[in-house]
Design a protein around this motif. Structure first.
Motif, PDB file in Angstrom:
ATOM      1  N   LEU A  15       0.836  -1.203   0.000  1.00  0.00           N
ATOM      2  CA  LEU A  15       0.000   0.000   0.000  1.00  0.00           C
ATOM      3  C   LEU A  15       0.875   1.258   0.000  1.00  0.00           C
ATOM      4  N   HIS A  16       1.981   1.183   0.716  1.00  0.00           N
ATOM      5  CA  HIS A  16       2.888   2.343   0.769  1.00  0.00           C
ATOM      6  C   HIS A  16       3.453   2.641  -0.624  1.00  0.00           C
ATOM      7  N   VAL A  17       3.915   1.609  -1.318  1.00  0.00           N
ATOM      8  CA  VAL A  17       4.460   1.830  -2.671  1.00  0.00           C
ATOM      9  C   VAL A  17       3.355   2.388  -3.580  1.00  0.00           C
ATOM     10  N   THR A  18       2.157   1.825  -3.450  1.00  0.00           N
ATOM     11  CA  THR A  18       1.019   2.279  -4.277  1.00  0.00           C
ATOM     12  C   THR A  18       0.790   3.778  -4.096  1.00  0.00           C
ATOM     13  N   HIS A  19       0.658   4.200  -2.830  1.00  0.00           N
ATOM     14  CA  HIS A  19       0.409   5.630  -2.572  1.00  0.00           C
ATOM     15  C   HIS A  19       1.583   6.481  -3.054  1.00  0.00           C
ATOM     16  N   ALA A  20       2.804   6.027  -2.750  1.00  0.00           N
ATOM     17  CA  ALA A  20       3.982   6.840  -3.108  1.00  0.00           C
ATOM     18  C   ALA A  20       4.021   7.080  -4.618  1.00  0.00           C
ATOM     19  N   LEU A  21       3.687   6.065  -5.405  1.00  0.00           N
ATOM     20  CA  LEU A  21       3.714   6.235  -6.863  1.00  0.00           C
ATOM     21  C   LEU A  21       2.531   7.080  -7.342  1.00  0.00           C
ATOM     22  N   LEU A  22       1.339   6.801  -6.795  1.00  0.00           N
ATOM     23  CA  LEU A  22       0.153   7.525  -7.277  1.00  0.00           C
ATOM     24  C   LEU A  22       0.181   9.000  -6.896  1.00  0.00           C
ATOM     25  N   LYS A  23       0.816   9.304  -5.776  1.00  0.00           N
ATOM     26  CA  LYS A  23       0.887  10.711  -5.340  1.00  0.00           C
ATOM     27  C   LYS A  23       1.645  11.581  -6.336  1.00  0.00           C
ATOM     28  N   LYS A  24       2.530  10.955  -7.115  1.00  0.00           N
ATOM     29  CA  LYS A  24       3.327  11.728  -8.081  1.00  0.00           C
ATOM     30  C   LYS A  24       2.494  12.191  -9.270  1.00  0.00           C
ATOM     31  N   ARG A  25       1.300  11.591  -9.413  1.00  0.00           N
ATOM     32  CA  ARG A  25       0.385  11.987 -10.506  1.00  0.00           C
ATOM     33  C   ARG A  25       1.066  11.942 -11.879  1.00  0.00           C
ATOM     34  N   ASN A  26       1.853  10.900 -12.094  1.00  0.00           N
ATOM     35  CA  ASN A  26       2.511  10.726 -13.383  1.00  0.00           C
ATOM     36  C   ASN A  26       1.510  10.094 -14.351  1.00  0.00           C
ATOM     37  N   LYS A  27       1.113  10.846 -15.385  1.00  0.00           N
ATOM     38  CA  LYS A  27       0.031  10.349 -16.259  1.00  0.00           C
ATOM     39  C   LYS A  27       0.495   9.202 -17.162  1.00  0.00           C
ATOM     40  N   ASP A  28       1.792   8.980 -17.183  1.00  0.00           N
ATOM     41  CA  ASP A  28       2.294   7.870 -17.991  1.00  0.00           C
ATOM     42  C   ASP A  28       2.483   6.603 -17.168  1.00  0.00           C
ATOM     43  N   LEU A  29       1.871   6.609 -15.980  1.00  0.00           N
ATOM     44  CA  LEU A  29       2.056   5.471 -15.071  1.00  0.00           C
ATOM     45  C   LEU A  29       0.702   4.899 -14.673  1.00  0.00           C
ATOM     46  N   LEU A  61      -9.583  -3.327  10.688  1.00  0.00           N
ATOM     47  CA  LEU A  61      -9.673  -3.690   9.263  1.00  0.00           C
ATOM     48  C   LEU A  61     -10.334  -2.542   8.515  1.00  0.00           C
ATOM     49  N   ARG A  62      -9.585  -1.889   7.658  1.00  0.00           N
ATOM     50  CA  ARG A  62     -10.124  -0.710   6.973  1.00  0.00           C
ATOM     51  C   ARG A  62     -10.085  -0.895   5.458  1.00  0.00           C
ATOM     52  N   PRO A  63     -11.176  -0.523   4.763  1.00  0.00           N
ATOM     53  CA  PRO A  63     -11.244  -0.786   3.315  1.00  0.00           C
ATOM     54  C   PRO A  63     -10.187  -0.019   2.523  1.00  0.00           C
ATOM     55  N   ILE A  64      -9.599  -0.702   1.558  1.00  0.00           N
ATOM     56  CA  ILE A  64      -8.539  -0.094   0.741  1.00  0.00           C
ATOM     57  C   ILE A  64      -9.136   0.781  -0.373  1.00  0.00           C
ATOM     58  N   ALA A  65     -10.232   0.317  -0.991  1.00  0.00           N
ATOM     59  CA  ALA A  65     -10.758   1.017  -2.181  1.00  0.00           C
ATOM     60  C   ALA A  65     -11.017   2.511  -1.927  1.00  0.00           C
ATOM     61  N   PRO A  66     -11.694   2.906  -0.832  1.00  0.00           N
ATOM     62  CA  PRO A  66     -11.933   4.350  -0.639  1.00  0.00           C
ATOM     63  C   PRO A  66     -10.639   5.144  -0.504  1.00  0.00           C
ATOM     64  N   ALA A  67      -9.583   4.507  -0.005  1.00  0.00           N
ATOM     65  CA  ALA A  67      -8.309   5.225   0.178  1.00  0.00           C
ATOM     66  C   ALA A  67      -7.637   5.528  -1.162  1.00  0.00           C
ATOM     67  N   LEU A  68      -8.027   4.790  -2.196  1.00  0.00           N
ATOM     68  CA  LEU A  68      -7.433   5.022  -3.518  1.00  0.00           C
ATOM     69  C   LEU A  68      -8.322   5.896  -4.400  1.00  0.00           C
ATOM     70  N   ALA A  69      -9.572   6.089  -3.951  1.00  0.00           N
ATOM     71  CA  ALA A  69     -10.563   6.740  -4.815  1.00  0.00           C
ATOM     72  C   ALA A  69     -10.210   8.186  -5.155  1.00  0.00           C
ATOM     73  N   ARG A  70      -9.308   8.804  -4.386  1.00  0.00           N
ATOM     74  CA  ARG A  70      -8.975  10.203  -4.689  1.00  0.00           C
ATOM     75  C   ARG A  70      -8.044  10.337  -5.894  1.00  0.00           C
ATOM     76  N   TYR A  71      -7.459   9.215  -6.327  1.00  0.00           N
ATOM     77  CA  TYR A  71      -6.579   9.279  -7.507  1.00  0.00           C
ATOM     78  C   TYR A  71      -7.427   9.112  -8.768  1.00  0.00           C
ATOM     79  N   PRO A  72      -6.979   9.677  -9.905  1.00  0.00           N
ATOM     80  CA  PRO A  72      -7.755   9.507 -11.140  1.00  0.00           C
ATOM     81  C   PRO A  72      -7.971   8.016 -11.432  1.00  0.00           C
ATOM     82  N   SER A  73      -9.190   7.661 -11.803  1.00  0.00           N
ATOM     83  CA  SER A  73      -9.506   6.233 -11.960  1.00  0.00           C
ATOM     84  C   SER A  73      -8.658   5.576 -13.057  1.00  0.00           C
ATOM     85  N   SER A  74      -8.181   6.400 -13.997  1.00  0.00           N
ATOM     86  CA  SER A  74      -7.358   5.827 -15.081  1.00  0.00           C
ATOM     87  C   SER A  74      -5.939   5.500 -14.598  1.00  0.00           C
TER      88      SER A  74
END
Ligand SMILES: Cc1cc2nc3c(=O)[nH]c(=O)nc-3n(C[C@H](O)[C@H](O)[C@H](O)COP(=O)(O)OP(=O)(O)OC[C@H]3O[C@@H](n4cnc5c(N)ncnc54)[C@H](O)[C@@H]3O)c2cc1C
Length: 371
Positions: A15-29, A61-74
């Motif tokens: 989850l940490h790697v996921t957030h760290a990469l998505l936070k960069k908002r790299n549209k080619d990723l 136990l906390r749901p993962i999906a809502p924590a990712l929902a703030r990133y662009p779905s693409s």
């Protein structure tokens, strides 16, 4: 062209790697997170969650999906499934999804963050080993069994065993018999915090049996469990809770990338040796040891190295913790631990860990603010 980073394991590391990469908002990723469970399990508090009324289900136990929902779905996909195979030559992983469906998922970079689990014949709730429903059900059934038992045997006097015995004894030390089996003549192996931990356990009326390595167990018709020790002695107990045999979840990884203890063989960049684009963090590596703060550091380094690789730059050596900290809660009031080679006072360990078992930190892990 869009690069695909597939991350296996939705816990501290993945989850940490996921957030760290998505936070960069790299549209080619595009990040594809694959998790066996829909929820993030704050397993640090599992030892207290087996005492009824102490920890709420929705906190541990906390749901993962809502924590990712703030990133662009693409920019991401979240798949509930289990990696069952990996082919590092063809850059694909095989994922078993729901209802027997299997998918072959291609990647440009792959992160192995599938952790480790306790390898015992009795299922225990110390790790996120299965689906959300299964983890929850195991927590509840263990809590019910603990409250009904008169005699509880915890096998393994490592940090988890000490914490489990401490939590049980804090609640029931005066009304139930709590036995902790140590395979050696100490508690916490040879760690300098061991004598203090043993002392705290004794204050809570835990019976510590030394040189008592459990080798097998069988459920009796009476509902009790018979535990057999290495020396042939048997113990009949109402509830048996093993905390031994930590084993990395690497059965889907080709053997040539694993060490003899089944952990993943990585270089100083956390890249799997003999690969260019496969990275591993956390308990699958278990180096210098298994720990969530070590995992977090490794996840940050792996994310950075993936970003560098995406820019065709060289990776940088992974950073470790400046000092190794061991903190062991012993019930809800005391603890034992050390920072490097300096022993920590019981009160300090309680304040830093035992008071809450880190529950207030869980929100930051799930929403990615720590990443
Ligand atoms: C009771 C307890 C207390 C602890 N206390 C501390 C502490 O105080 N301090 C500390 O530093 N550490 C502590 N730890 C250690 C800490 O829990 C681990 O270091 C941490 O969980 C490692 O995180 P991880 O992401 O590498 O793996 P894990 O947390 O093991 O997670 C791996 C994830 O991958 C999933 N998975 C497994 N196989 C597959 C597969 N094939 N495909 C897809 N997904 C898969 C699992 O379901 C899980 O979600 C404690 C451990 C326990 C058991």
């Amino acid at each position: 062209m869009v690069q695909r980073v597939v991350i296996l394991g939705g816990s501290f590391g993945g989850l940490h790697v996921t957030h760290a990469l998505l936070k960069k908002r790299n549209k080619d990723l595009k990040v594809i997170l694959v998790s066996k469970n829909s929820h993030f399990f704050w397993n640090i508090a599992s030892v207290r969650a087996i005492v009824p009324g102490q920890i709420k289900d929705e906190d541990i136990l906390r749901p993962i999906a809502p924590a990712l929902a703030r990133y662009p779905s693409s920019s991401y996909e979240f798949l509930i499934g289990e990696a069952t195979g990996a082919d590092f030559a063809s850059n694909t992983v095989t994922i078993a999804l729901k209802d027997g469906i299997t998918s072959t998922v291609p990647y440009d970079h792959l992160v192995l963050a599938t952790g480790a689990n306790y390898d015992s014949e009795v299922p225990t709730p110390w790790k996120a080993s299965n689906s959300y429903d299964e983890i929850l059900s195991l927590l509840h059934s263990t809590a019910t069994a603990a409250s009904q038992a008169n005699h509880i045997t915890v096998a393994g006097a490592g940090a988890t065993g000490v914490e489990v015995a401490g939590e049980l004894a804090y609640e029931w030390g005066n009304t139930k018999q709590i036995v902790l089996l140590s395979g050696s003549s100490t508690v916490l192996g040879n760690d300098i915090a061991g004598p203090a931990a043993a002392n705290e356990l004794k204050k809570l009326n835990v019976t510590i049996k030394y040189n008592a390595r459990a080798v097998s167990s069988k459920k009796l018709d009476s509902g009790k469990t018979e535990v057999t020790l290495e020396n042939g002695e048997t113990i009949t107990t109402d509830l048996y809770l093993p905390t031994t045999g930590m084993s990395p979840n690497t059965s889907y990884i080709p053997a040539e990338y694993l060490l003899g203890n089944k952990t993943v063989d990585v270089d100083e960049f956390l890249r799997v040796k003999n690969t260019t684009n496969v990275w591993a963090v956390g308990d699958v590596v278990s180096k210098p040891r298994a720990g969530f703060m070590i995992t977090q550091k490794q996840a940050a380094s792996a994310a950075k190295n993936i970003e560098l690789a995406l820019q065709s730059k060289q990776p940088v050596p992974a950073k470790g913790l400046p000092v190794d900290i061991l903190a062991c809660a012993v019930g809800r009031g005391r603890g034992a631990g050390r920072m490097g080679s300096i022993k920590l006072p019981s009160f300090g360990v309680w304040l830093a860990k035992g008071k809450t078992l880190g529950m207030p930190m869980a929100a930051g892990y799930i929403d990615g603010s720590v990443a």
